[in-house]
Design a protein around this motif. Structure first.
Motif: not given
Length: 123
Positions: A16-20, A40-55
């Motif tokens: 996730i870090k590398n993709l973001v 999430g769709k662009v990176l192919g990662i669940n929106r919740t994982y992305i959101s939690n990572y950013i938070n």
């Protein structure tokens, strides 16, 4: 949590870090219609994982994170292009209208883009 799960979670976090990070380097946050769901769709990662990572990583929510990056880019553009209109800067930084851009600029910086431009043009 078992060792296998810890390793998997660490690998997922690194992915996730590398993709973001790549997404940010490419300045894709300047897209007009970006949202956590679309990211999430662009990176192919669940929106919740992305959101939690950013938070967790940036200690802020998705929208605030996007606005801070956009306004930083707007500040750079204002300094490098002093005669570009604020409407053009707004469009270049992902905002659909100047009013929303000005509102977010004030939220992030504590001042209006016009005042910020004037104060920083003298430097």
């Amino acid at each position: 949590m078992g060792e296998v799960n810890k390793v998997r979670k660490a690998k997922d976090s690194e992915k996730i870090k590398n993709l973001v990070d790549q997404w940010v380097r490419n300045k894709e946050y300047l897209m007009h219609d970006i949202g956590v769901e679309k990211l999430g769709k662009v990176l192919g990662i669940n929106r919740t994982y992305i959101s939690n990572y950013i938070n967790d990583t940036y200690q802020t929510n998705f929208n605030t994170w996007i606005h801070k990056m956009r306004i930083a880019e707007a500040q750079r553009l204002i300094m490098e292009n002093p005669h570009t209109s604020l409407g053009q800067i707004a469009s270049m930084t992902g905002y659909t209208d100047q009013a929303h851009f000005c509102k977010q600029f004030r939220v992030v910086t504590g001042t209006s883009p016009t005042k910020w431009r004037k104060e920083n043009a003298e430097k």
